[in-house]
Design an enzyme around this catalytic site. Structure first.
Site, PDB file in Angstrom:
ATOM      1  N   ALA A 120      -3.516   3.476  20.351  1.00 10.89           N
ATOM      2  CA  ALA A 120      -3.904   2.964  21.678  1.00 10.89           C
ATOM      3  C   ALA A 120      -3.899   1.441  21.700  1.00 10.89           C
ATOM      4  O   ALA A 120      -4.492   0.790  20.841  1.00 10.89           O
ATOM      5  CB  ALA A 120      -5.297   3.479  22.054  1.00 10.89           C
ATOM      6  N   ILE A 162     -11.116   3.698  23.997  1.00 14.52           N
ATOM      7  CA  ILE A 162     -11.446   3.438  22.586  1.00 14.52           C
ATOM      8  C   ILE A 162     -12.569   2.404  22.450  1.00 14.52           C
ATOM      9  O   ILE A 162     -13.112   2.251  21.365  1.00 14.52           O
ATOM     10  CB  ILE A 162     -10.216   2.984  21.768  1.00 14.52           C
ATOM     11  CG1 ILE A 162      -9.586   1.711  22.350  1.00 14.52           C
ATOM     12  CG2 ILE A 162      -9.200   4.113  21.642  1.00 14.52           C
ATOM     13  CD1 ILE A 162      -8.591   1.044  21.427  1.00 14.52           C
ATOM     14  N   ASN A 216      19.412  -8.825  21.634  1.00 19.11           N
ATOM     15  CA  ASN A 216      19.178  -8.115  22.904  1.00 19.11           C
ATOM     16  C   ASN A 216      20.490  -7.914  23.650  1.00 19.11           C
ATOM     17  O   ASN A 216      20.739  -6.845  24.221  1.00 19.11           O
ATOM     18  CB  ASN A 216      18.219  -8.921  23.782  1.00 19.11           C
ATOM     19  CG  ASN A 216      16.790  -8.859  23.261  1.00 19.11           C
ATOM     20  OD1 ASN A 216      16.456  -8.026  22.428  1.00 19.11           O
ATOM     21  ND2 ASN A 216      15.951  -9.750  23.761  1.00 19.11           N
ATOM     22  N   TYR A 270      -0.127 -10.826  23.085  1.00 23.48           N
ATOM     23  CA  TYR A 270      -0.041  -9.461  22.524  1.00 23.48           C
ATOM     24  C   TYR A 270      -0.063  -9.505  21.006  1.00 23.48           C
ATOM     25  O   TYR A 270      -0.869  -8.832  20.348  1.00 23.48           O
ATOM     26  CB  TYR A 270       1.237  -8.768  23.010  1.00 23.48           C
ATOM     27  CG  TYR A 270       1.602  -7.531  22.206  1.00 23.48           C
ATOM     28  CD1 TYR A 270       0.796  -6.390  22.225  1.00 23.48           C
ATOM     29  CD2 TYR A 270       2.760  -7.501  21.417  1.00 23.48           C
ATOM     30  CE1 TYR A 270       1.127  -5.266  21.475  1.00 23.48           C
ATOM     31  CE2 TYR A 270       3.096  -6.379  20.673  1.00 23.48           C
ATOM     32  CZ  TYR A 270       2.277  -5.261  20.703  1.00 23.48           C
ATOM     33  OH  TYR A 270       2.602  -4.146  19.957  1.00 23.48           O
ATOM     34  N   LYS A 295      -2.898  -8.069  18.302  1.00 22.61           N
ATOM     35  CA  LYS A 295      -2.596  -7.094  17.233  1.00 22.61           C
ATOM     36  C   LYS A 295      -2.919  -7.706  15.870  1.00 22.61           C
ATOM     37  O   LYS A 295      -3.402  -7.017  14.972  1.00 22.61           O
ATOM     38  CB  LYS A 295      -1.125  -6.666  17.294  1.00 22.61           C
ATOM     39  CG  LYS A 295      -0.736  -5.842  18.517  1.00 22.61           C
ATOM     40  CD  LYS A 295      -1.409  -4.475  18.604  1.00 22.61           C
ATOM     41  CE  LYS A 295      -0.900  -3.502  17.568  1.00 22.61           C
ATOM     42  NZ  LYS A 295      -1.434  -2.126  17.818  1.00 22.61           N
ATOM     43  N   VAL A 338      18.742 -10.194  31.314  1.00 28.74           N
ATOM     44  CA  VAL A 338      18.688 -10.531  29.883  1.00 28.74           C
ATOM     45  C   VAL A 338      17.999 -11.891  29.775  1.00 28.74           C
ATOM     46  O   VAL A 338      18.448 -12.864  30.389  1.00 28.74           O
ATOM     47  CB  VAL A 338      20.110 -10.579  29.285  1.00 28.74           C
ATOM     48  CG1 VAL A 338      20.073 -11.114  27.853  1.00 28.74           C
ATOM     49  CG2 VAL A 338      20.746  -9.188  29.328  1.00 28.74           C
ATOM     50  N   THR A 393       2.492  -3.921  14.415  1.00 29.82           N
ATOM     51  CA  THR A 393       3.838  -4.317  14.809  1.00 29.82           C
ATOM     52  C   THR A 393       4.336  -5.456  13.920  1.00 29.82           C
ATOM     53  O   THR A 393       3.535  -6.164  13.302  1.00 29.82           O
ATOM     54  CB  THR A 393       3.803  -4.784  16.287  1.00 29.82           C
ATOM     55  OG1 THR A 393       4.955  -5.553  16.563  1.00 29.82           O
ATOM     56  CG2 THR A 393       2.596  -5.651  16.585  1.00 29.82           C
ATOM     57  N   ASP A 394       5.645  -5.652  13.911  1.00 28.11           N
ATOM     58  CA  ASP A 394       6.197  -6.794  13.165  1.00 28.11           C
ATOM     59  C   ASP A 394       5.983  -8.108  13.927  1.00 28.11           C
ATOM     60  O   ASP A 394       6.163  -9.193  13.366  1.00 28.11           O
ATOM     61  CB  ASP A 394       7.696  -6.583  12.861  1.00 28.11           C
ATOM     62  CG  ASP A 394       8.556  -6.352  14.097  1.00 28.11           C
ATOM     63  OD1 ASP A 394       8.027  -6.345  15.228  1.00 28.11           O
ATOM     64  OD2 ASP A 394       9.786  -6.189  13.926  1.00 28.11           O
ATOM     65  N   GLU A 395       5.585  -8.004  15.205  1.00 32.98           N
ATOM     66  CA  GLU A 395       5.464  -9.224  16.019  1.00 32.98           C
ATOM     67  C   GLU A 395       4.347 -10.141  15.536  1.00 32.98           C
ATOM     68  O   GLU A 395       4.334 -11.329  15.861  1.00 32.98           O
ATOM     69  CB  GLU A 395       5.241  -8.859  17.497  1.00 32.98           C
ATOM     70  CG  GLU A 395       6.351  -7.976  18.026  1.00 32.98           C
ATOM     71  CD  GLU A 395       6.516  -8.020  19.535  1.00 32.98           C
ATOM     72  OE1 GLU A 395       6.049  -8.984  20.162  1.00 32.98           O
ATOM     73  OE2 GLU A 395       7.113  -7.081  20.070  1.00 32.98           O
ATOM     74  N   ARG A 450      11.545 -15.795  28.257  1.00 31.81           N
ATOM     75  CA  ARG A 450      10.112 -15.538  28.125  1.00 31.81           C
ATOM     76  C   ARG A 450       9.482 -16.736  27.404  1.00 31.81           C
ATOM     77  O   ARG A 450      10.019 -17.185  26.379  1.00 31.81           O
ATOM     78  CB  ARG A 450       9.949 -14.274  27.297  1.00 31.81           C
ATOM     79  CG  ARG A 450       8.567 -14.007  26.783  1.00 31.81           C
ATOM     80  CD  ARG A 450       8.571 -12.856  25.786  1.00 31.81           C
ATOM     81  NE  ARG A 450       8.688 -11.570  26.426  1.00 31.81           N
ATOM     82  CZ  ARG A 450       9.008 -10.444  25.774  1.00 31.81           C
ATOM     83  NH1 ARG A 450       9.287 -10.470  24.486  1.00 31.81           N
ATOM     84  NH2 ARG A 450       9.081  -9.304  26.413  1.00 31.81           N
TER      85      ARG A 450
HETATM   86  P1  NAD Z   1       2.386   2.410  25.177  1.00 29.74           P
HETATM   87  O1  NAD Z   1       2.030   1.206  25.970  1.00 29.74           O
HETATM   88  O2  NAD Z   1       3.545   3.217  25.591  1.00 29.74           O
HETATM   89  O3  NAD Z   1       1.132   3.400  25.115  1.00 29.74           O
HETATM   90  C1  NAD Z   1      -0.169   2.942  24.895  1.00 29.74           C
HETATM   91  C2  NAD Z   1      -1.120   4.105  25.141  1.00 29.74           C
HETATM   92  O4  NAD Z   1      -2.472   3.645  24.862  1.00 29.74           O
HETATM   93  C3  NAD Z   1      -1.114   4.601  26.594  1.00 29.74           C
HETATM   94  O5  NAD Z   1      -1.084   6.004  26.613  1.00 29.74           O
HETATM   95  C4  NAD Z   1      -2.429   4.064  27.151  1.00 29.74           C
HETATM   96  O6  NAD Z   1      -2.956   4.883  28.194  1.00 29.74           O
HETATM   97  C5  NAD Z   1      -3.313   4.062  25.918  1.00 29.74           C
HETATM   98  N1  NAD Z   1      -4.439   3.104  26.014  1.00 29.74           N
HETATM   99  C6  NAD Z   1      -4.355   1.793  26.394  1.00 29.74           C
HETATM  100  N2  NAD Z   1      -5.594   1.249  26.377  1.00 29.74           N
HETATM  101  C7  NAD Z   1      -6.456   2.221  25.949  1.00 29.74           C
HETATM  102  C8  NAD Z   1      -7.848   2.264  25.710  1.00 29.74           C
HETATM  103  N3  NAD Z   1      -8.632   1.191  25.915  1.00 29.74           N
HETATM  104  N4  NAD Z   1      -8.401   3.423  25.280  1.00 29.74           N
HETATM  105  C9  NAD Z   1      -7.622   4.518  25.077  1.00 29.74           C
HETATM  106  N5  NAD Z   1      -6.286   4.542  25.318  1.00 29.74           N
HETATM  107  C10 NAD Z   1      -5.717   3.404  25.733  1.00 29.74           C
HETATM  108  O7  NAD Z   1       2.516   1.899  23.675  1.00 29.74           O
HETATM  109  P2  NAD Z   1       3.566   2.297  22.529  1.00 29.74           P
HETATM  110  O8  NAD Z   1       4.799   1.530  22.725  1.00 29.74           O
HETATM  111  O9  NAD Z   1       3.584   3.770  22.392  1.00 29.74           O
HETATM  112  O10 NAD Z   1       2.830   1.663  21.260  1.00 29.74           O
HETATM  113  C11 NAD Z   1       1.838   2.413  20.547  1.00 29.74           C
HETATM  114  C12 NAD Z   1       1.302   1.570  19.394  1.00 29.74           C
HETATM  115  O11 NAD Z   1       2.394   1.205  18.537  1.00 29.74           O
HETATM  116  C13 NAD Z   1       0.669   0.255  19.843  1.00 29.74           C
HETATM  117  O12 NAD Z   1      -0.467   0.034  19.040  1.00 29.74           O
HETATM  118  C14 NAD Z   1       1.733  -0.785  19.585  1.00 29.74           C
HETATM  119  O13 NAD Z   1       1.168  -2.042  19.306  1.00 29.74           O
HETATM  120  C15 NAD Z   1       2.416  -0.194  18.358  1.00 29.74           C
HETATM  121  N6  NAD Z   1       3.838  -0.569  18.209  1.00 29.74           N
HETATM  122  C16 NAD Z   1       4.714  -0.389  19.225  1.00 29.74           C
HETATM  123  C17 NAD Z   1       6.051  -0.722  19.039  1.00 29.74           C
HETATM  124  C18 NAD Z   1       7.059  -0.525  20.137  1.00 29.74           C
HETATM  125  O14 NAD Z   1       8.180  -1.055  20.011  1.00 29.74           O
HETATM  126  N7  NAD Z   1       6.767   0.194  21.187  1.00 29.74           N
HETATM  127  C19 NAD Z   1       6.476  -1.232  17.807  1.00 29.74           C
HETATM  128  C20 NAD Z   1       5.534  -1.387  16.782  1.00 29.74           C
HETATM  129  C21 NAD Z   1       4.210  -1.037  16.994  1.00 29.74           C
END
Ligand code: NAD
Length: 359
Positions: A88, A66, A264, A165, A169, A221, A140-142, A295
């Site tokens: 992504a 990206i 958790n 992180y 975001k 944990v 994210t809510d974080e 953490r």
């Molecule tokens: P994940 O880590 O499982 O997947 C991330 C994907 O992005 C992977 O397929 C990776 O190959 C791709 N990626 C990473 N860097 C890239 C780049 N530079 N160019 C193109 N692709 C790239 O993440 P997830 O848990 O599926 O989260 C997806 C989105 O949702 C994120 O933006 C995350 O911040 C957000 N999110 C996640 C959660 C959660 O609990 N998992 C909650 C809220 C929001």
């Protein structure tokens, strides 16, 4: 599935081979969308998840970054994209503590690069298509940091990220907001809570615990285990994103929670109870729980007030945490091989203690 949410639209999905992206892509294609899936396939990306779409001309996979603005320009124009759904990211808090650089690059610079490409592209569109174009940023809510009970995050919650992180975001969120305010780009932002379900990379709490338990390994944990998250089943998260895409107000921000606040430790104990039932062993799996060093900067509690998405868009989660966990445990028991393959070189070593790296 209400196929009308995305039927007939062409979506540029970033990160569509990751955990949530996989579910979103499968759902969107099944719902009649055409998906151009741009993914770098980092350690967290896994094309195998999308095997069922092989030969389906409504899914085009593009292996790319990206941060490559020329590629984003080309994909938007060539495929006449109607909306960008931006998943992504680098997503593991522990990895962001050990090595934040990639988080700044992908989450901040990558999001900025996509916004610029979207701005250029939107300017080329005729009036009606420009009005319908959307850039949906999955956040994210974080980004809001830790919250004492009984407070809950609303779209007006102040930003207070604790981890690299969350800071990356948050930075991306601010660029998204600025592109709406300054350039009128029709953006949407969702703040999802901790998501779980099938296809989650096995470094995250729920798959890690299931996998370790099945192997009779310790279940780590962090700290006292009392950190609270609002757990959201991945299918509900994807349904919320589709709903916001179709009906959200441009410039709008939507909090997405699972109505599943649990510590958790409670989540780990629930998984153990499910495993006791589904794959009995001598003694309870809960005996494998081991409290380990916390953490650094670990937020104590996140909680979502979903009033806006519920009242304005009619979305609510359809899985309770107990139902979602049952489905998730079943899936990991049935797909142990997936975990081994997807886990790659990840050896379940402890991450995120913030040991400085040599340059
Ligand atoms: P994940 O880590 O499982 O997947 C991330 C994907 O992005 C992977 O397929 C990776 O190959 C791709 N990626 C990473 N860097 C890239 C780049 N530079 N160019 C193109 N692709 C790239 O993440 P997830 O848990 O599926 O989260 C997806 C989105 O949702 C994120 O933006 C995350 O911040 C957000 N999110 C996640 C959660 C959660 O609990 N998992 C909650 C809220 C929001």
């Amino acid at each position: 599935m209400t196929s009308s949410e995305v039927q007939g639209r062409t979506l540029l999905v970033t990160g569509g081979a990751g955990f949530i992206g996989t579910h979103f892509v499968l759902r969107a294609v099944a719902g009649g969308a055409r998906v151009v899936n741009l993914d770098k396939l980092t350690y967290a990306g896994n094309l195998e998840n999308l095997d069922s779409l092989r030969g389906n001309d409504r899914h085009v996979f593009v292996h790319g970054d990206i941060c490559d603005g020329a590629l984003a320009d080309q994909l938007l124009a060539t495929h006449r994209v109607d909306a960008v759904i931006h998943f992504a990211a680098e997503t593991h808090v522990d990895r962001s503590i050990d090595a934040p650089d990639a988080f700044v690059r992908t989450n901040v610079v990558g999001t900025f690069t996509l916004l610029e490409a979207a701005r250029r592209y939107a300017a080329t569109l005729p009036e009606d298509r420009r009005a319908a174009f959307r850039f949906l940023h999955v956040s994210t809510d974080e980004v809001f940091g830790s919250l004492d009970p009984p407070g809950r995050f609303t779209p007006r919650a102040p930003y207070a990220p604790s981890s690299p992180y969350a800071a990356s975001k948050a930075s991306a969120d601010h660029f998204v907001r600025a592109y709406h305010a300054t350039y009128g780009l029709p953006t949407l932002t969702t703040h999802g809570s901790n998501s779980y379900g099938p296809y989650q990379f096995p470094e995250k709490l729920i798959p890690l615990v299931i996998r370790n338990a099945v192997e009779g390994a310790r279940l780590p944990v962090y700290g006292d285990g009392q950190n609270v998250r609002d757990w959201l089943f991945v299918a509900d998260h994807c349904a919320a994103i589709e709903r916001v895409l179709r009906a959200g107000t441009p410039g709008g921000t939507y909090m997405v929670g699972g109505d599943g606040e649990r510590s958790n430790l409670e989540v780990v104990r629930t998984i153990c109870a499910l495993l006791d039932e589904m794959r009995p062993r001598a003694g309870s799996y809960a005996e494998l729980v081991e409290f380990v060093a916390d953490r650094p900067g670990h937020d104590r509690r996140y909680a979502i007030d979903p009033a806006r998405i519920r009242d304005e868009l009619g979305w609510r989660p359809s899985h309770s945490l107990d139902e979602g966990l049952r489905e998730t445990v079943r899936w990991y028991l049935d797909n142990g091989d997936w975990c081994t393959r997807a886990g790659g070189s990840y050896a379940r070593e402890r991450l995120g203690l913030g040991r400085p790296r040599a340059r």
